[in-house]
Design a protein around this motif. Structure first.
Motif, mmCIF file in Angstrom:
data_model
loop_
_atom_site.group_PDB
_atom_site.id
_atom_site.type_symbol
_atom_site.label_atom_id
_atom_site.label_comp_id
_atom_site.label_asym_id
_atom_site.label_seq_id
_atom_site.Cartn_x
_atom_site.Cartn_y
_atom_site.Cartn_z
ATOM 1 N N LYS A 1 -8.038 1.579 9.307
ATOM 2 C CA LYS A 1 -7.820 0.213 9.787
ATOM 3 C C LYS A 1 -6.840 -0.530 8.899
ATOM 4 O O LYS A 1 -6.032 -1.314 9.366
ATOM 5 N N TRP A 2 -6.924 -0.285 7.578
ATOM 6 C CA TRP A 2 -6.060 -0.989 6.624
ATOM 7 C C TRP A 2 -4.652 -0.436 6.609
ATOM 8 O O TRP A 2 -3.714 -1.163 6.382
ATOM 9 N N LEU A 3 -4.523 0.881 6.805
ATOM 10 C CA LEU A 3 -3.198 1.487 6.774
ATOM 11 C C LEU A 3 -2.561 1.322 8.121
ATOM 12 O O LEU A 3 -1.456 1.158 8.333
ATOM 13 N N ARG B 1 0.836 -1.214 0.000
ATOM 14 C CA ARG B 1 0.000 0.000 0.000
ATOM 15 C C ARG B 1 0.863 1.253 0.000
ATOM 16 O O ARG B 1 0.604 2.193 -0.755
ATOM 17 N N LEU B 2 1.895 1.271 0.830
ATOM 18 C CA LEU B 2 2.773 2.440 0.868
ATOM 19 C C LEU B 2 3.548 2.600 -0.438
ATOM 20 O O LEU B 2 3.749 3.717 -0.918
ATOM 21 N N LEU C 1 1.167 4.119 -2.906
ATOM 22 C CA LEU C 1 0.992 5.558 -2.659
ATOM 23 C C LEU C 1 2.206 6.355 -3.120
ATOM 24 O O LEU C 1 2.066 7.448 -3.683
ATOM 25 N N LEU C 2 3.394 5.825 -2.894
ATOM 26 C CA LEU C 2 4.611 6.506 -3.323
ATOM 27 C C LEU C 2 4.682 6.594 -4.855
ATOM 28 O O LEU C 2 4.986 7.654 -5.407
ATOM 29 N N ILE C 3 4.382 5.496 -5.532
ATOM 30 C CA ILE C 3 4.394 5.505 -6.998
ATOM 31 C C ILE C 3 3.345 6.461 -7.537
ATOM 32 O O ILE C 3 3.581 7.201 -8.494
ATOM 33 N N LEU C 4 2.181 6.482 -6.914
ATOM 34 C CA LEU C 4 1.127 7.402 -7.344
ATOM 35 C C LEU C 4 1.551 8.849 -7.133
ATOM 36 O O LEU C 4 1.296 9.707 -7.988
#
Length: 80
Positions: free
Chosen positions: A78-80, A24-25, A28-31
């Motif tokens: 909750k997911w992060l 997930r991180l 987010l970084l690529i995005l």
């Protein structure tokens, strides 16, 4: 840049499905890199009209992501 965004969404999706924080991180970084590239490089290479449309498109994507985050903030935390 579009491929970067697709890879970012795939990494985010895999992170949510596998419940892996690293994916997930990474997504987010690529995005974030893809959005920065669109704003700082791609828009300025385009013509004036295409640049305006690019910024409007980027704004719509970011507004949509903000709406989704605001709507589902508790579940996302909750997911992060």
């Amino acid at each position: 840049t579009v491929v970067w965004a697709l890879v970012a969404f795939a990494a985010l999706g895999a992170g949510f499905l596998l419940r892996e924080r690293v994916y997930r991180l990474m997504g987010l970084l690529i995005l974030a890199v893809a959005v920065g590239h669109v704003f700082f490089v791609d828009v300025w290479k385009m013509g004036q009209f295409a640049g305006i449309l690019g910024i409007i498109g980027l704004a719509l994507v970011l507004l949509t992501l903000g709406f989704i985050y605001n709507r589902f903030a508790e579940q996302i935390k909750k997911w992060l």
